[in-house]
Design a protein around this motif. Structure first.
Motif, PDB file in Angstrom:
ATOM      1  N   ILE A  96       0.849  -1.198   0.000  1.00 31.25           N
ATOM      2  CA  ILE A  96       0.000   0.000   0.000  1.00 31.25           C
ATOM      3  C   ILE A  96       0.882   1.245   0.000  1.00 31.25           C
ATOM      4  O   ILE A  96       0.614   2.201  -0.734  1.00 31.25           O
ATOM      5  CB  ILE A  96      -0.970  -0.008   1.197  1.00 31.25           C
ATOM      6  CG1 ILE A  96      -1.985  -1.134   1.030  1.00 31.25           C
ATOM      7  CG2 ILE A  96      -1.677   1.336   1.336  1.00 31.25           C
ATOM      8  CD1 ILE A  96      -2.847  -1.387   2.252  1.00 31.25           C
ATOM      9  N   ILE A 104       1.014   4.270  -2.810  1.00 32.13           N
ATOM     10  CA  ILE A 104       0.854   5.691  -2.481  1.00 32.13           C
ATOM     11  C   ILE A 104       2.017   6.489  -3.058  1.00 32.13           C
ATOM     12  O   ILE A 104       1.828   7.535  -3.690  1.00 32.13           O
ATOM     13  CB  ILE A 104       0.749   5.888  -0.953  1.00 32.13           C
ATOM     14  CG1 ILE A 104      -0.566   5.283  -0.448  1.00 32.13           C
ATOM     15  CG2 ILE A 104       0.857   7.362  -0.578  1.00 32.13           C
ATOM     16  CD1 ILE A 104      -0.643   5.121   1.058  1.00 32.13           C
ATOM     17  N   LYS A 152       0.603  12.745  -3.299  1.00 34.48           N
ATOM     18  CA  LYS A 152      -0.488  12.543  -2.341  1.00 34.48           C
ATOM     19  C   LYS A 152      -0.129  13.267  -1.051  1.00 34.48           C
ATOM     20  O   LYS A 152       1.000  13.193  -0.585  1.00 34.48           O
ATOM     21  CB  LYS A 152      -0.711  11.055  -2.052  1.00 34.48           C
ATOM     22  CG  LYS A 152      -1.075  10.247  -3.275  1.00 34.48           C
ATOM     23  CD  LYS A 152      -2.373  10.693  -3.864  1.00 34.48           C
ATOM     24  CE  LYS A 152      -2.712   9.888  -5.100  1.00 34.48           C
ATOM     25  NZ  LYS A 152      -3.643  10.547  -5.965  1.00 34.48           N
ATOM     26  N   VAL A 200      -3.729  10.304   3.454  1.00 35.38           N
ATOM     27  CA  VAL A 200      -4.337   8.983   3.342  1.00 35.38           C
ATOM     28  C   VAL A 200      -5.324   8.910   4.489  1.00 35.38           C
ATOM     29  O   VAL A 200      -5.003   9.308   5.611  1.00 35.38           O
ATOM     30  CB  VAL A 200      -3.267   7.869   3.516  1.00 35.38           C
ATOM     31  CG1 VAL A 200      -3.915   6.496   3.533  1.00 35.38           C
ATOM     32  CG2 VAL A 200      -2.210   7.966   2.449  1.00 35.38           C
ATOM     33  N   ILE A 232      -7.867   6.481   6.823  1.00 32.26           N
ATOM     34  CA  ILE A 232      -8.131   5.114   7.259  1.00 32.26           C
ATOM     35  C   ILE A 232      -9.351   5.155   8.164  1.00 32.26           C
ATOM     36  O   ILE A 232      -9.370   5.911   9.140  1.00 32.26           O
ATOM     37  CB  ILE A 232      -6.920   4.551   8.019  1.00 32.26           C
ATOM     38  CG1 ILE A 232      -5.683   4.586   7.127  1.00 32.26           C
ATOM     39  CG2 ILE A 232      -7.211   3.143   8.533  1.00 32.26           C
ATOM     40  CD1 ILE A 232      -4.386   4.553   7.878  1.00 32.26           C
ATOM     41  N   SER A 273      -2.276   2.576  10.880  1.00 32.80           N
ATOM     42  CA  SER A 273      -1.773   3.891  10.472  1.00 32.80           C
ATOM     43  C   SER A 273      -0.300   4.047  10.840  1.00 32.80           C
ATOM     44  O   SER A 273       0.475   4.630  10.082  1.00 32.80           O
ATOM     45  CB  SER A 273      -2.609   5.025  11.074  1.00 32.80           C
ATOM     46  OG  SER A 273      -2.394   5.151  12.458  1.00 32.80           O
ATOM     47  N   LEU A 320       1.727   1.756   8.428  1.00 35.99           N
ATOM     48  CA  LEU A 320       1.785   2.399   7.118  1.00 35.99           C
ATOM     49  C   LEU A 320       2.760   3.572   7.156  1.00 35.99           C
ATOM     50  O   LEU A 320       3.536   3.778   6.211  1.00 35.99           O
ATOM     51  CB  LEU A 320       0.397   2.865   6.690  1.00 35.99           C
ATOM     52  CG  LEU A 320       0.315   3.592   5.346  1.00 35.99           C
ATOM     53  CD1 LEU A 320       0.788   2.685   4.203  1.00 35.99           C
ATOM     54  CD2 LEU A 320      -1.107   4.071   5.091  1.00 35.99           C
ATOM     55  N   SER A 321       2.752   4.322   8.245  1.00 35.15           N
ATOM     56  CA  SER A 321       3.669   5.459   8.381  1.00 35.15           C
ATOM     57  C   SER A 321       5.128   5.002   8.318  1.00 35.15           C
ATOM     58  O   SER A 321       5.971   5.653   7.687  1.00 35.15           O
ATOM     59  CB  SER A 321       3.400   6.208   9.686  1.00 35.15           C
ATOM     60  OG  SER A 321       2.130   6.827   9.639  1.00 35.15           O
ATOM     61  N   ILE A 359       3.215  13.753   4.430  1.00 34.34           N
ATOM     62  CA  ILE A 359       1.913  13.189   4.104  1.00 34.34           C
ATOM     63  C   ILE A 359       1.153  12.940   5.421  1.00 34.34           C
ATOM     64  O   ILE A 359       1.742  12.513   6.408  1.00 34.34           O
ATOM     65  CB  ILE A 359       2.046  11.869   3.283  1.00 34.34           C
ATOM     66  CG1 ILE A 359       0.672  11.360   2.834  1.00 34.34           C
ATOM     67  CG2 ILE A 359       2.849  10.827   4.033  1.00 34.34           C
ATOM     68  CD1 ILE A 359       0.742  10.262   1.779  1.00 34.34           C
ATOM     69  N   VAL A 411      -1.496  10.882   7.610  1.00 28.17           N
ATOM     70  CA  VAL A 411      -2.096   9.554   7.698  1.00 28.17           C
ATOM     71  C   VAL A 411      -3.193   9.694   8.747  1.00 28.17           C
ATOM     72  O   VAL A 411      -2.939   9.649   9.945  1.00 28.17           O
ATOM     73  CB  VAL A 411      -1.066   8.478   8.062  1.00 28.17           C
ATOM     74  CG1 VAL A 411      -1.733   7.105   8.134  1.00 28.17           C
ATOM     75  CG2 VAL A 411       0.089   8.470   7.062  1.00 28.17           C
ATOM     76  N   GLU A 465      -6.601   8.704  10.707  1.00 26.90           N
ATOM     77  CA  GLU A 465      -7.402   7.540  11.041  1.00 26.90           C
ATOM     78  C   GLU A 465      -8.532   7.935  11.964  1.00 26.90           C
ATOM     79  O   GLU A 465      -8.370   8.767  12.845  1.00 26.90           O
ATOM     80  CB  GLU A 465      -6.538   6.423  11.639  1.00 26.90           C
ATOM     81  CG  GLU A 465      -5.795   6.771  12.895  1.00 26.90           C
ATOM     82  CD  GLU A 465      -6.517   6.406  14.187  1.00 26.90           C
ATOM     83  OE1 GLU A 465      -7.641   5.899  14.163  1.00 26.90           O
ATOM     84  OE2 GLU A 465      -5.941   6.667  15.232  1.00 26.90           O
TER      85      GLU A 465
END
Length: 128
Positions: free
Chosen positions: A3, A7, A13, A16, A18, A30, A33-34, A120, A122, A124
């Motif tokens: 993912i 991105i 971007k 994002v 969530i 989150s 992903l970070s 970016i 993130v 949630e």
């Protein structure tokens, strides 16, 4: 990891989002992903929508006089959240809140953020 790659490959971007129900792993995801985004050279900033809860004294009462939130729109200060996110996307510097669940108050503790080229968000939060 895939993912994060998608991105990065998509390019340009700035956030994002969530979403999911309580205890579904949004915060854990989150943060993972970070880490993956950072490994790809981005500067992720996890933001929990929970930090935009309305102060407890402004939580609406249900028909029995208890605190009763029937909608995310009642629980979250959507106006302030939108204002802050738009300011960030416009390159402005904001102070991020932290919700204190013990006192039921949103607090500001000097956590400022301004997005740069590699930054970016993130974001949630819970869904209903």
């Amino acid at each position: 990891a895939r993912i994060a790659e998608q991105i990065v490959e998509a390019g340009n971007k700035k956030f994002v989002m969530i979403a999911g129900p309580s205890s579904s792993g949004k915060t854990t995801f989150s943060h993972r992903l970070s880490i993956q985004l950072a490994a790809h050279g981005m500067k992720p900033h996890p933001i929990a929508v929970d930090n935009y809860f309305v102060n407890r004294e402004h939580t609406p009462l249900d028909e029995f006089g208890g605190k009763g939130i029937t909608s995310v729109w009642e629980a979250i200060d959507v106006e302030q959240f939108n204002k802050d996110m738009l300011a960030l996307l416009n390159g402005e510097r904001i102070e991020l809140p932290v919700f204190n669940f013990k006192t039921g108050q949103r607090e500001y503790k000097g956590d400022f953020l301004q997005l740069g080229k590699e930054d970016i968000l993130v974001i949630e939060g819970i869904t209903v």
